[in-house]
Design an enzyme around this catalytic site. Sequence first.
Site, PDB file in Angstrom:
ATOM      1  N   ARG A 254       1.641  10.005  13.641  1.00  0.00           N
ATOM      2  CA  ARG A 254       2.739   9.232  13.051  1.00  0.00           C
ATOM      3  C   ARG A 254       3.356   8.402  14.157  1.00  0.00           C
ATOM      4  NH1 ARG A 254       5.389  11.135   8.560  1.00  0.00           N
ATOM      5  NH2 ARG A 254       6.311   9.047   8.587  1.00  0.00           N
TER       6      ARG A 254
ATOM      7  N   ARG B 154      -8.382   7.226   6.071  1.00  0.00           N
ATOM      8  CA  ARG B 154      -8.945   6.891   7.382  1.00  0.00           C
ATOM      9  C   ARG B 154      -9.567   8.115   8.045  1.00  0.00           C
ATOM     10  NH1 ARG B 154      -3.697   3.324   9.121  1.00  0.00           N
ATOM     11  NH2 ARG B 154      -4.395   1.296   8.309  1.00  0.00           N
TER      12      ARG B 154
ATOM     13  N   LYS C 227       0.808  -1.212   0.000  1.00  0.00           N
ATOM     14  CA  LYS C 227       0.000   0.000   0.000  1.00  0.00           C
ATOM     15  C   LYS C 227       0.848   1.273   0.000  1.00  0.00           C
ATOM     16  CE  LYS C 227      -0.769   0.223   5.045  1.00  0.00           C
ATOM     17  NZ  LYS C 227      -0.087   1.514   5.275  1.00  0.00           N
ATOM     18  N   ASP C 228       2.144   1.152   0.325  1.00  0.00           N
ATOM     19  CA  ASP C 228       3.022   2.317   0.340  1.00  0.00           C
ATOM     20  C   ASP C 228       3.709   2.569  -1.002  1.00  0.00           C
ATOM     21  OD1 ASP C 228       2.495   2.769   3.038  1.00  0.00           O
ATOM     22  OD2 ASP C 228       4.152   1.490   3.701  1.00  0.00           O
TER      23      ASP C 228
END
Length: 330
Positions: free
Chosen positions: A146, A129, A80-81
Amino acid sequence: MSSPIRLGTRRSALAQAQSGHVAAALEKVVGRPVVLVPITSEGDTNRASLSEIGGQGIFATRLREALLAGECDFLVHSLKDLPTAVPEGLVIAATPVREDARDVAITRGGTPLHELRAGSTVGTGSPRRIAQVRRRAPHSTVVDLRGNVDSRLARVASGELDAVILAAAGLSRLGTDSPLHREELGLSEWPTAPGQGALAVETTTDAPAELREALAVLDDAPTRLAITLERAILEGLDAGCQAPMAAHAVVEGDEIRVRTVVYAADGGRRIGLDVTEPLNEGYIQRNGSGNDADAADGADPIQAVRSLGLAVARRLLEQGAAELVPREQS
């Protein structure tokens, strides 16, 4: 023939855990040791919000530079990155069996996300999200977040945050055991990022045939088809990998189904599609534009599902998705 194979990985605990799983699987295939080569990516040192920097491959660029420079033999990424464009000279050699693709909400007392009291704080740094939280828990306050999994869990345990949103796959790969409560968020109402839960095993196009063949043994065909479809939608939207959009595909028998949603940043609007197609060339005549080179023949299922993904993206754009997602930056 007994020299170690070098696996390049980010330095985070999660990255090294998932790379360790791949290393162990490859060792069984080749009968040779696989050693981890930790590499520091920009995403590990830049503490800016993911909404500002996450679409530019910050978790992958330095690793890919190391691979091309010969510092390692192959890489393992969280899929996904990865930006949708694969750089010249590199190839995704395998996508192992996907882990749980869902997100989970972590809380102290087990209160479901939609029942959190007004003013509750929910931590996440993902624009997708954030939009979903604003829809599910509109009276909560989203806190940009983060940090590694343990630090995020600690902020809930200490009471600093009421909830955090995490990937189920990350918790599983880390073997995280926490007294905190977790709420699995169903993919039908809370679809996740393209490629979430999947890994990408990447090497160079001129890697030794022995290595390429060994890595290919790790590839899972249903996972490869699903993530190809998801990432083609992202590519067709011309959006960054941190765009406020979701796509989750699954192979069911001889069909493939994808649920995709594009969100407004504030969660106030969304555009979604739920598409099921047979795993053959038939959909090309129905949905293909006829202009995509990859749709020229439907014999290759990977190219077929990629063409389907681009067609789904066009439908989203026709319905107004371009107004909701930022364009990808090179």
